[in-house]
Design a protein around this motif. Structure first.
Motif, mmCIF file in Angstrom:
data_model
loop_
_atom_site.group_PDB
_atom_site.id
_atom_site.type_symbol
_atom_site.label_atom_id
_atom_site.label_comp_id
_atom_site.label_asym_id
_atom_site.label_seq_id
_atom_site.Cartn_x
_atom_site.Cartn_y
_atom_site.Cartn_z
ATOM 1 N N GLU A 296 0.804 -1.214 0.000
ATOM 2 C CA GLU A 296 0.000 0.000 0.000
ATOM 3 C C GLU A 296 0.848 1.279 0.000
ATOM 4 N N GLU A 297 1.942 1.265 0.725
ATOM 5 C CA GLU A 297 2.762 2.483 0.809
ATOM 6 C C GLU A 297 3.432 2.848 -0.511
ATOM 7 N N GLN A 298 3.441 1.934 -1.480
ATOM 8 C CA GLN A 298 4.029 2.225 -2.784
ATOM 9 C C GLN A 298 3.014 2.724 -3.809
ATOM 10 N N ILE A 299 1.759 2.765 -3.422
ATOM 11 C CA ILE A 299 0.735 3.243 -4.347
ATOM 12 C C ILE A 299 0.898 4.741 -4.560
ATOM 13 N N GLU A 300 0.867 5.158 -5.830
ATOM 14 C CA GLU A 300 0.903 6.580 -6.190
ATOM 15 C C GLU A 300 -0.492 6.975 -6.668
ATOM 16 N N TYR A 301 -1.050 8.005 -6.059
ATOM 17 C CA TYR A 301 -2.400 8.441 -6.391
ATOM 18 C C TYR A 301 -2.369 9.569 -7.416
ATOM 19 N N PHE A 302 -3.219 9.446 -8.425
ATOM 20 C CA PHE A 302 -3.401 10.492 -9.426
ATOM 21 C C PHE A 302 -4.576 11.393 -9.060
ATOM 22 N N GLY A 303 -5.598 10.827 -8.398
ATOM 23 C CA GLY A 303 -6.766 11.620 -8.071
ATOM 24 C C GLY A 303 -7.688 10.922 -7.099
ATOM 25 N N LEU A 304 -8.519 11.738 -6.452
ATOM 26 C CA LEU A 304 -9.531 11.265 -5.515
ATOM 27 C C LEU A 304 -10.846 11.961 -5.821
ATOM 28 N N ALA A 305 -11.926 11.252 -5.592
ATOM 29 C CA ALA A 305 -13.263 11.847 -5.643
ATOM 30 C C ALA A 305 -13.885 11.645 -4.275
ATOM 31 N N LEU A 306 -14.531 12.683 -3.774
ATOM 32 C CA LEU A 306 -15.223 12.608 -2.494
ATOM 33 C C LEU A 306 -16.669 13.021 -2.706
ATOM 34 N N PHE A 307 -17.589 12.278 -2.109
ATOM 35 C CA PHE A 307 -18.999 12.622 -2.144
ATOM 36 C C PHE A 307 -19.571 12.307 -0.776
ATOM 37 N N GLY A 308 -20.218 13.316 -0.194
ATOM 38 C CA GLY A 308 -20.825 13.089 1.109
ATOM 39 C C GLY A 308 -21.360 14.364 1.701
#
Length: 137
Positions: free
Chosen positions: A109-121
């Motif tokens: 998990e610590e090697q995952i690189e994130y390009f984007g997140l979506a949040l809805f709530g």
């Protein structure tokens, strides 16, 4: 929907095409999981129907890889009340959904690189979590 908010957070340092693709993938995923965000079809003055679009604004906010990674970890405590969708760098290196799934499963998990997140709530929660981020321009 007045008490709900949706935002996308994308790594602004990515190439423009990757930014656009990341936003499109996040938007499509949100639409699938929260169909109530999409309005009904609308007729124009000639009577032609236009497919419904989102009934709430979806700002695209600017982040970077480090921010996205730390934010993703923090958001786990708000789930499942807060819908969180992520897009990781494996979207650029895998050729199928099955390959993408394998990359996620392999970790770590610590090697995952994130390009984007979506949040809805809840609007207040989403604003508290993202209110200090600027718009991606």
């Amino acid at each position: 929907m007045q008490d709900k908010k949706c935002v996308l957070i994308v790594d602004g340092s990515l190439p423009l095409g990757v930014i656009a693709n990341t936003a499109a993938v996040l938007g499509a995923s949100i639409g699938k999981l929260r169909p109530e965000m999409i309005g009904h079809d609308l007729p124009d003055s000639a009577g032609h129907l236009h497919q419904g679009i989102t009934t709430i604004g979806i700002p695209i906010l600017k982040g970077n890889g480090e921010l996205l990674k730390s934010m993703r970890a923090k958001l786990k405590e708000f789930e499942p009340e807060l819908l969180v969708i992520d897009v990781i760098s494996a979207t650029r290196t895998t050729r199928s959904y099955e390959e993408y799934a394998a990359v996620l499963k392999q970790g770590p998990e610590e090697q995952i690189e994130y390009f984007g997140l979506a949040l809805f709530g809840d609007k207040k929660t989403v604003t508290q979590l993202t209110g200090d981020l600027g718009l991606l321009r």
